[in-house]
Design a protein around this motif. Structure first.
Motif, short mmCIF file in Angstrom:
data_model
loop_
_atom_site.label_atom_id
_atom_site.label_comp_id
_atom_site.label_asym_id
_atom_site.label_seq_id
_atom_site.Cartn_x
_atom_site.Cartn_y
_atom_site.Cartn_z
N THR A 67 0.84 -1.20 0.00
CA THR A 67 0.00 0.00 0.00
C THR A 67 0.86 1.24 0.00
N GLU A 68 1.94 1.22 0.78
CA GLU A 68 2.85 2.35 0.84
C GLU A 68 3.48 2.60 -0.52
N ARG A 69 3.90 1.52 -1.23
CA ARG A 69 4.50 1.68 -2.54
C ARG A 69 3.52 2.29 -3.51
N ALA A 70 2.29 1.83 -3.43
CA ALA A 70 1.29 2.32 -4.37
C ALA A 70 0.96 3.78 -4.14
N SER A 71 1.09 4.24 -2.91
CA SER A 71 0.71 5.62 -2.60
C SER A 71 1.82 6.61 -2.89
N LEU B 175 6.96 9.04 0.64
CA LEU B 175 6.48 9.64 1.89
C LEU B 175 7.11 10.99 2.16
N LEU B 176 8.28 11.25 1.56
CA LEU B 176 9.01 12.48 1.84
C LEU B 176 9.03 13.39 0.62
N GLU C 187 13.16 4.26 -0.44
CA GLU C 187 12.88 5.65 -0.76
C GLU C 187 14.08 6.53 -0.43
N GLY C 188 14.71 6.30 0.71
CA GLY C 188 15.88 7.09 1.06
C GLY C 188 16.98 6.96 0.03
#
Length: 877
Positions: free
Chosen positions: A77-81, A84-85, A513-514
């Protein structure tokens, strides 16, 4: 973290659990909530080698075709959204003072005053600031010229001493500060142009954290140019009565400036910053967030990699140690339990370092990864380590850091010094050790805390803001302000995760992501010297503390693009724009650096810039990529400093579709002779057609010429007495020479001068000027080189969205080429080509079919200039 949970685990139990999760222990943890209480056992099972690779962040899957590691187990879900930063660029922006109460005295009678300047101490009747008070004033004298560069010197040692004394005074006065004030003023800490000098960040970073720790006190820092003490004190008094977004204000060039973080996506770049066989030096990074970043660099670029670290590596293949057995053995040898635990932790860290190095060598190749042990805080050790590193350094990663968060009252001076020095002294030691062999790129790992401060982080905040202000003063250097990473480093432990989730102040950054953010920053470097990454949780925390700060930061994003060659729009509709621009020596002083026949004159190659701004004002949202049929009909000159020249820009939309917009632009004005007589009205100075697209166009490839047959030639535009004389910012080329295939030069842009004169141009106009000038490089009658002025250009192509500032920031040279070898600038049917090429072979700028008019010649041997008429009359051999 709840009190019950902390009581259940206890401090020692938490250490045991964290140590296990970092790789130590046998899976059995014994916890006692209180001395003498019945113990509780927790048995944990670590995955076997079949379950995981030795990736430091946990199980990974290897995609051999892509050559990348991808961390498994992520929340889909996080990947699809999305990410984050968000990326933010740190800058100083005008922020007019808004008084909210009567201004109190700058220095109350009972204030304790600290300073490193005897003159200030005498004026304020202060010695070393002995005593305790509710009011503290620190006056920092940073005016010594040696403090303008981040290099070791006696004044730097004095500043570090004052910095420690400032912390100690805050610690001593902490019980009394509620209702009081704590003010630090840095004199000589910012340039007239509003650029903070390196050591300013030491004090502004400390103050930001102090202000959060003492909300009942008036805590602020003021940063000044080298101005008299009376002016400093007047500013302090005014600031104590004014609204502040954050507790730091800068005062430079007649402006009050406040730091802000502007949401700014990283510019796209297809040019790799690391070439084949690049040398990367990492100061720290074998553990924590540096490890996956080094892995990503290794996988993508396979560089030669040198890692500096303090860990003494254990022998390969050593068996895993049991924490309990290790501690018992150490205690039998006389160590205390805390000492034994610390030793076990160091062994675990060393094993992790060895695993990281082994993984890096698998990616880079045998013998391409070296580990050099040294204490980065020891200048001699760093010097010895880097002396052992051969070759120029392509990228230096300054990663090392440590954290010992605690409030000022509880924090020891030793802890304060240890946290600060691992970043500050390490940075200065690296600078000294690379003197004379400066890395092409230098990346500091900073922190979001450097922007905002944080309770309990006076040392960490100061060190990271120092990295910010240092990067703002060094070419090819940038600092990335990270928030906490979720899967590695401090934010990775279960206890810290629970704390972060409960606090709601930090976005836990996924490792993938970092790494993506880092690679994007590296590709764009150094687009911005300081960037900060944060997400919704940080925004919410900032908004709760300072509601207006985010709006102040977003103002820059909301503002229309700066268009310095448009003063006033006289008329605009969907198809046409008429605007006005006044040229004067007061605002356009650079024209005096580009003289034609002794008069300040706008370079003809700046016409694309004027046209681009008019076209973008008519068609916002698109960028110029091509200019066609550029015609230079008459000079735009300023004959007298007291007589401005008003010009009109007209932009007419010829056609538009989903692919591009085509705009015809003219620059018109009254032509006034030097005696003030109007020669012509509404005369066309320039005309050109602009093609705009939604995004910059990537450049084609070019094969660099070798040097065989090159012959150096003096640039005729820099010879005193030349009819066309260019100086300073327009002296933009070097290495001008002929070649069997044509003419050559190398771009040599003056970045500070560009920032002064041309910070907001859309087109690389100075580069274009230098490139077109290379076309004159030939020998006439064996010794004479023509001086020419452009009359028309059939086509100019811009690639990659570059400006002069982005090209000046490139760490590899930009080569300039003009063909053919027998080019005739006065040919009415030209067939010539001028290109600017990056070291990678990517074409950055291309000019086709230049027609010029020769106005004179320069003697290559003597530098003598003769005009065209005299040259032709005397028929020089």
């Amino acid at each position: 973290m709840s009190g019950a949970r902390a009581n259940l685990l206890g401090a020692q139990g938490a250490r045991e659990l964290i140590a296990f999760l970092e790789g130590g222990g046998d899976g059995t943890i014994e916890l006692r909530p209180d001395p003498g209480a019945r113990s509780r056992l927790i048995r944990l099972t670590r995955p076997t080698d079949q379950d995981t690779t030795d990736h430091p962040t946990g199980p990974t899957r290897r995609d051999d075709t892509a050559g990348q590691n991808t961390t498994a187990g992520r929340d889909t879900t996080e990947r699809a959204s999305g990410r984050l930063l968000d990326r933010h660029v740190f800058e100083l922006a005008p922020d007019p003072r808004r008084p909210v109460r009567a201004a109190p005295p700058a220095v109350p009678p009972d204030a304790v005053v600290l300073t490193n300047a005897s003159g200030y101490a005498t004026r304020l009747a202060a010695g070393r600031g002995d005593g305790v008070s509710a009011h503290v004033r620190v006056i920092v004298d940073a005016t010594d010229p040696r403090l303008r560069a981040a290099r070791w010197s006696p004044p730097v040692e004095d500043l570090l001493d004052l910095h420690e004394r400032t912390f100690m005074k805050a610690k001593e006065c902490a019980p009394h500060l509620n209702g009081g004030s704590f003010v630090v003023s840095v004199v000589g800490g910012v340039t007239e142009a509003g650029v903070p000098l390196p050591f300013t960040g030491l004090f502004t970073g400390l103050v930001k954290s102090l202000a959060l720790e003492f909300p009942g006190a008036d805590v602020l820092a003021t940063v000044h140019q080298d101005v008299p003490l009376d002016e400093v004190l007047a500013t302090v008094s005014a600031e104590l009565g004014a609204r502040r977004l954050i507790p730091v204000t800068y005062h430079a060039g007649g402006l009050r400036l406040t730091p802000r973080a502007v949401p700014t996506p990283a510019p796209p770049s297809e040019v790799s910053p690391l070439g084949p066989d690049a040398l990367v030096v990492a100061a720290g990074g074998a553990r924590g967030i540096g490890a996956p970043i080094l892995e990503a660099l290794a996988a993508r670029h396979r560089p030669r990699l040198v890692v500096l670290g303090s860990s003494e590596l254990p022998d390969e293949g050593g068996e895993e140690l049991d924490r309990s057995a290790f501690i018992r053995a150490q205690v039998r040898q006389g160590a205390s339990v805390p000492e034994a635990n610390a030793r076990f932790d160091r062994l675990g860290e060393a094993r992790q370092v060895r695993r990281t190095l082994a993984g890096l060598e698998r990616l880079c190749g045998p013998g391409r990864v070296r580990y050099l042990r040294c204490d980065l805080r020891d200048g001699a050790a760093v010097e010895r380590a880097l002396t052992a590193v051969d070759g120029p350094i392509d990228l230096l990663l300054n990663i090392a850091g440590t954290n010992r968060a605690s409030g000022v009252a509880a924090k020891s001076v030793a802890d304060f010094r240890a946290v600060r020095d691992l970043k500050v002294r390490a940075y200065l030691n690296l600078k000294e050790a690379t003197r004379g062999r400066e890395p092409r790129l230098w990346c500091n790992f900073g922190s979001f805390i450097g922007l905002t401060g944080q309770r309990g982080e006076t040392d960490y905040g100061a060190a990271n803001d120092f990295l910010n202000t240092s990067a703002m003063n060094a070419g090819g250097e940038f600092t990335i302000g990270w928030t906490l990473w979720r899967d590695i480093g401090l934010g990775a432990t279960p206890l810290m995760r629970d704390f972060l989730e409960g606090s709601g102040e930090f976005t836990p950054t996924p490792t993938e992501e970092g790494v993506e953010h880092f690679m994007a920053e590296l590709a764009a470097a150094p687009d911005a010297p300081v960037t900060v990454f944060f997400g919704d949780k940080e925004r919410a925390a900032i908004r709760a503390a300072v509601p207006e700060f985010l709006e102040f930061s977003a103002e820059a994003q909301a503002q229309t693009r700066p268009l310095p060659y448009i003063d006033r729009v006289l008329r605009r509709d969907g198809a046409e724009l008429v605007a006005e621009r006044t040229f004067s020596m007061d605002r356009d002083g650079y024209l005096d650096l580009h003289q034609v026949r002794g008069y300040p004159t706008l370079p003809g190659t700046f016409v694309p810039e004027l046209a681009a701004q008019a076209a973008v004002a008519l068609v916002p949202g698109r960028v110029p990529v091509v200019f066609e049929d550029l015609r230079l009909e008459s000079f735009l000159r300023i004959y007298r400093a007291d007589r401005p020249e008003v010009k009109r820009l007209t932009a007419r939309l010829l056609r538009a579709d989903e692919r591009e917009s085509v705009v015809a632009v003219q620059v018109l004005g009254d032509v006034v002779a030097p005696n003030g007589v109007t020669v012509a009205r509404d005369r066309v100075h320039f005309s050109v057609t602009v093609r705009l697209r939604d995004a910059p166009v990537p450049g084609p490839a070019w094969t660099h010429w070798d040097e065989h047959g090159s012959r150096p030639l003096r640039d005729p535009y820099h010879v005193p007495g030349s009819e066309v004389l260019l100086r300073e910012v327009f002296a933009s080329t070097t290495g001008t020479r002929t070649h069997p295939l044509g003419r050559r030069g190398r771009l040599a842009l003056d970045a500070p001068a560009l920032r002064r004169w041309f910070p907001d141009l859309l087109v690389p106009s100075v580069t274009l000027d230098g490139l077109v000038r290379v076309a004159v490089l030939e020998r006439v009658s064996g010794r004479w080189t023509p001086v020419a002025i452009p009359r028309s250009i059939r086509r100019i192509d811009l690639y990659g969205g570059h400006t002069d500032l982005t090209l000046a920031a490139l760490t590899e040279p930009v080569e300039l080429y003009v063909t053919p070898v027998d080019l005739d600038l006065e040919d009415p049917e030209p067939d010539n080509r001028a290109i600017a090429v990056a070291s990678s072979g990517e074409v950055l700028l291309q000019v086709k079919d230049i027609i010029g008019a020769v106005v004179g010649y320069v003697d290559q041997e003597t530098g003598e200039y003769v005009d065209r008429e005299r040259f032709d009359r005397e028929e020089r051999p």
